[in-house]
Design a protein around this motif. Structure first.
Motif, PDB file in Angstrom:
ATOM      1  N   ILE A 192       4.004   5.881  -9.655  1.00 38.69           N
ATOM      2  CA  ILE A 192       4.940   6.283  -8.818  1.00 38.69           C
ATOM      3  C   ILE A 192       4.410   5.845  -7.436  1.00 38.69           C
ATOM      4  O   ILE A 192       5.131   5.235  -6.465  1.00 38.69           O
ATOM      5  N   THR A 193       3.118   6.290  -7.292  1.00 37.73           N
ATOM      6  CA  THR A 193       2.695   6.133  -6.023  1.00 37.73           C
ATOM      7  C   THR A 193       2.138   4.734  -5.657  1.00 37.73           C
ATOM      8  O   THR A 193       2.509   4.299  -4.571  1.00 37.73           O
ATOM      9  N   GLN A 194       1.898   3.870  -6.557  1.00 36.49           N
ATOM     10  CA  GLN A 194       1.405   2.598  -6.304  1.00 36.49           C
ATOM     11  C   GLN A 194       2.594   2.032  -5.516  1.00 36.49           C
ATOM     12  O   GLN A 194       2.644   1.136  -4.672  1.00 36.49           O
ATOM     13  N   ARG A 195       4.057   2.047  -6.178  1.00 34.24           N
ATOM     14  CA  ARG A 195       5.227   1.300  -5.821  1.00 34.24           C
ATOM     15  C   ARG A 195       5.474   2.063  -4.155  1.00 34.24           C
ATOM     16  O   ARG A 195       6.115   1.453  -3.468  1.00 34.24           O
ATOM     17  N   VAL A 196       5.287   3.485  -4.214  1.00 30.00           N
ATOM     18  CA  VAL A 196       5.864   4.272  -3.162  1.00 30.00           C
ATOM     19  C   VAL A 196       4.992   3.730  -1.957  1.00 30.00           C
ATOM     20  O   VAL A 196       5.366   3.710  -0.646  1.00 30.00           O
ATOM     21  N   PHE A 197       3.670   3.696  -2.082  1.00 31.79           N
ATOM     22  CA  PHE A 197       2.768   3.920  -0.932  1.00 31.79           C
ATOM     23  C   PHE A 197       1.388   2.912  -1.209  1.00 31.79           C
ATOM     24  O   PHE A 197       0.859   2.563  -0.200  1.00 31.79           O
ATOM     25  N   LEU A 198       0.669   3.162  -2.384  1.00 34.31           N
ATOM     26  CA  LEU A 198      -0.432   2.134  -2.366  1.00 34.31           C
ATOM     27  C   LEU A 198      -0.309   0.819  -1.913  1.00 34.31           C
ATOM     28  O   LEU A 198      -1.144   0.213  -1.451  1.00 34.31           O
ATOM     29  N   GLU A 199       1.019   0.238  -2.219  1.00 35.47           N
ATOM     30  CA  GLU A 199       1.053  -1.221  -2.102  1.00 35.47           C
ATOM     31  C   GLU A 199       2.018  -1.409  -0.820  1.00 35.47           C
ATOM     32  O   GLU A 199       2.076  -2.732  -0.453  1.00 35.47           O
ATOM     33  N   ARG A 200       2.379  -0.246  -0.172  1.00 38.87           N
ATOM     34  CA  ARG A 200       3.352  -0.645   1.145  1.00 38.87           C
ATOM     35  C   ARG A 200       2.859   0.256   2.147  1.00 38.87           C
ATOM     36  O   ARG A 200       2.251   1.459   1.833  1.00 38.87           O
ATOM     37  N   SER A 201       3.181  -0.084   3.523  1.00 38.52           N
ATOM     38  CA  SER A 201       3.074   0.754   4.589  1.00 38.52           C
ATOM     39  C   SER A 201       4.265   1.955   4.429  1.00 38.52           C
ATOM     40  O   SER A 201       5.240   1.683   3.843  1.00 38.52           O
ATOM     41  N   LEU A 202       3.541   3.055   4.546  1.00 41.52           N
ATOM     42  CA  LEU A 202       4.683   4.291   4.396  1.00 41.52           C
ATOM     43  C   LEU A 202       5.408   4.343   5.828  1.00 41.52           C
ATOM     44  O   LEU A 202       6.259   5.078   5.889  1.00 41.52           O
ATOM     45  N   HIS A 203       5.042   3.553   6.644  1.00 41.21           N
ATOM     46  CA  HIS A 203       5.480   3.913   8.189  1.00 41.21           C
ATOM     47  C   HIS A 203       6.397   2.549   8.478  1.00 41.21           C
ATOM     48  O   HIS A 203       6.832   2.532   9.780  1.00 41.21           O
ATOM     49  N   VAL A 204       7.023   1.773   7.577  1.00 38.95           N
ATOM     50  CA  VAL A 204       7.802   0.779   7.794  1.00 38.95           C
ATOM     51  C   VAL A 204       9.343   1.117   7.270  1.00 38.95           C
ATOM     52  O   VAL A 204       9.376   1.124   5.833  1.00 38.95           O
ATOM     53  N   PRO A 205      10.446   1.550   7.855  1.00 34.84           N
ATOM     54  CA  PRO A 205      11.576   2.266   7.387  1.00 34.84           C
ATOM     55  C   PRO A 205      12.176   1.256   6.209  1.00 34.84           C
ATOM     56  O   PRO A 205      12.643   1.687   5.036  1.00 34.84           O
ATOM     57  N   ARG A 206      11.953  -0.398   6.137  1.00 31.42           N
ATOM     58  CA  ARG A 206      12.972  -1.077   5.242  1.00 31.42           C
ATOM     59  C   ARG A 206      11.778  -0.890   4.266  1.00 31.42           C
ATOM     60  O   ARG A 206      12.496  -1.145   2.922  1.00 31.42           O
TER      61      ARG A 206
END
Ligand SMILES: Cc1cc2nc3c(=O)[nH]c(=O)nc-3n(C[C@H](O)[C@H](O)[C@H](O)COP(=O)(O)OP(=O)(O)OC[C@H]3O[C@@H](n4cnc5c(N)ncnc54)[C@H](O)[C@@H]3O)c2cc1C
Length: 457
Positions: free
Chosen positions: A100-114
């Motif tokens: 779950i976390t890998q897709r939501v924030f480990l691989e992505r910026s949490l701060h970019v709405p898109r």
């Protein structure tokens, strides 16, 4: 010298890694070589450990972590009294947390709405309760495993992020999944080989390194980062990426700029004291990674995080790289990297704390190994929070940037960019998604992606 916290120390014929000793997900490092069209095996090699760790308890119990999950569950069931199925359930839940976390924030910026507008992130967000953000690691592990020794082993993975398992959300149980399920690895030649191999790779790609020439300032003009000042001279760049600790970046390199308040005001993570010991005797019962568990871990965390001092009965991690690299110590000797968790530096009397801790560690290891350790030590170097701050410019010697003890800590971690200054980016263990080699690599990937998108025609 390359590597930052992943440093190296040589002492009286012994070689020590200064920082990381536990290697997980080595294929993430391989990916950098592949990305550059090179064969990673031509530049560094590693092997999976089996067993990985040896956990020693005061009553003589030793628990080993095996690569095979059934064997691991059986070891925990036999030696700690937890159920075989309970241990497998722990691994399954940790896997789910990682997914779950890998897709939501480990691989992505949490701060970019898109980044929220895709099915994998949305499905991850819908399953958010499964990562147990509202339960502490210690509570979750006690309830599931029903065995204090098993829970103590799994709780101590919080220290991999400088956190307190009695405060940190059970989400952090995903950390143990990297090691217990995906595997613990040994880098041939020691961890510093990895830093050296990456430095060489970067050079072949045209990167130029300027050692011992600290950046004095990041130049910002009309809200845009234009370059850096080094040795009093401005060097112009299209973009600036700071891998220095984010607190230091804002407070020193951007001191004239308005800094973000909330993310920089979070408490700092913990630190360590490391005794690098040459030991003039071989210890056949010990492995590469050995953990001597505290008799009262709850109190140890209270002493570190609440009282900001050292516990008299600390958990002691002994890493002996000469078990795998005999050239790291003279024949008949071993190199012991002996580490205990410590509070970060807030002006404690470290000389006194180091003295006291050394005595406690000598006594504990001698008691648990049944032989006098102090008399077999032939040489010593000490790393404490002051050393870490001095060597790597990490404020208060905090190893992992800001603390991840609170539920909101992940959300409050500094992003990989700032809306205040264009063309300025941040990566490394003090910013999103967090510290440790695997997370620093995720951080680098997120930042590289942000830079690429910023300059895409
Ligand atoms: C004792 C110890 C044990 C650890 N064990 C493990 C482990 O087993 N496994 C694991 O995965 N992780 C471990 N870690 C954590 C891991 O080492 C860190 O999370 C990671 O190395 C941080 O990398 P970084 O690039 O963010 O920071 P750093 O490695 O600190 O790099 C930042 C660099 O920036 C440089 N810098 C700062 N200011 C400036 C400036 N003004 N100009 C130029 N350069 C500057 C610093 O000198 C430093 O070289 C450990 C850390 C320590 C200290």
């Amino acid at each position: 010298m390359a590597g930052g916290k992943m440093g190296e120390l040589r002492l009286a014929g012994h070689r020590f890694d200064r920082g990381p000793t536990v290697l997980t997900v080595p294929h993430h490092i391989d990916a950098l070589f592949t990305l550059c069209g090179e064969d990673p095996r031509a530049h560094w090699r590693y092997q999976r450990l089996d067993p990985g760790f040896h956990y020693h308890f005061e009553d003589g119990t030793v628990v080993r972590t095996w690569a095979d999950q059934d064997a691991l569950a059986e070891e925990f069931a036999t030696r700690t009294g937890t159920g075989h199925d309970r241990m497998l359930r722990f691994l399954k839940r940790s896997r789910e947390k990682l997914d779950i976390t890998q897709r939501v924030f480990l691989e992505r910026s949490l701060h970019v709405p898109r980044n929220y507008l895709n099915t994998s992130t949305l499905s991850g967000l819908l399953r958010f309760g499964r990562i147990e953000p509202l339960t502490s690691m210690a509570r979750s592990n006690a309830a599931l495993l029903q065995a204090p020794k098993a829970a103590a082993i799994l709780n101590q993975f919080a220290s991999y992020n400088g956190a307190n398992p009695y405060q940190a959300p059970a989400t952090l149980n995903l950390i143990s999944y990297f090691e217990l399920a995906l595997g613990s690895y040994h880098a041939e030649g020691g961890m510093y080989t990895v830093a050296r191999a990456l430095e060489d790779l970067a050079r072949r790609q045209g990167v130029r390194f300027h050692y011992n020439t600290p950046v004095e300032r990041i130049v910002v003009e009309r809200g845009r980062a234009n370059g850096v000042v080094v040795g009093g001279r401005m060097e112009g760049f299209d973009a600036v990426v700071s891998n220095a600790d984010v607190l230091r970046t804002w407070r020193t390199l951007l001191k004239d700029q308005a800094a973000p308040r909330t993310s920089l005001a979070q408490p700092r993570s913990s630190s360590v004291i490391v005794f690098h010991w040459g030991v003039g005797r071989l210890h056949p019962t010990l492995g590469l990674h050995n953990m001597f568990m505290s008799g009262d871990a709850r109190r140890e965390y209270d002493r570190i995080f609440r009282d900001r001092t050292m516990h008299d009965d600390p958990s002691v991690y002994v890493h002996i790289s000469s078990k795998m690299n005999p050239q790291d110590a003279p024949a008949g000797h071993e190199n012991w990297f002996t580490m205990v968790s410590a509070p970060n530096n807030s002006g404690q009397d470290w000389d006194a704390l180091v003295e006291r801790t050394r005595d406690h560690v000598h006594a504990k290891l001698s008691r648990m190994l049944g032989s006098d350790i102090a008399s077999s030590i032939t040489c010593e170097a000490v790393t404490d929070p002051r050393t870490i701050e001095a060597l790597t410019d990490s404020p208060q010697g905090a190893i992992y940037g800001n603390s991840v003890n609170g539920i909101l800590a992940t959300l409050l971690r500094h992003p990989n960019f700032t809306r205040r200054i264009d063309n300025l980016f941040f990566c490394g263990g003090s910013v999103h998604p967090g510290a440790s080699i695997p997370l620093c690599l995720f951080s680098a990937r997120i930042t590289a992606d942000l830079v690429r998108r910023r300059f895409k025609a």
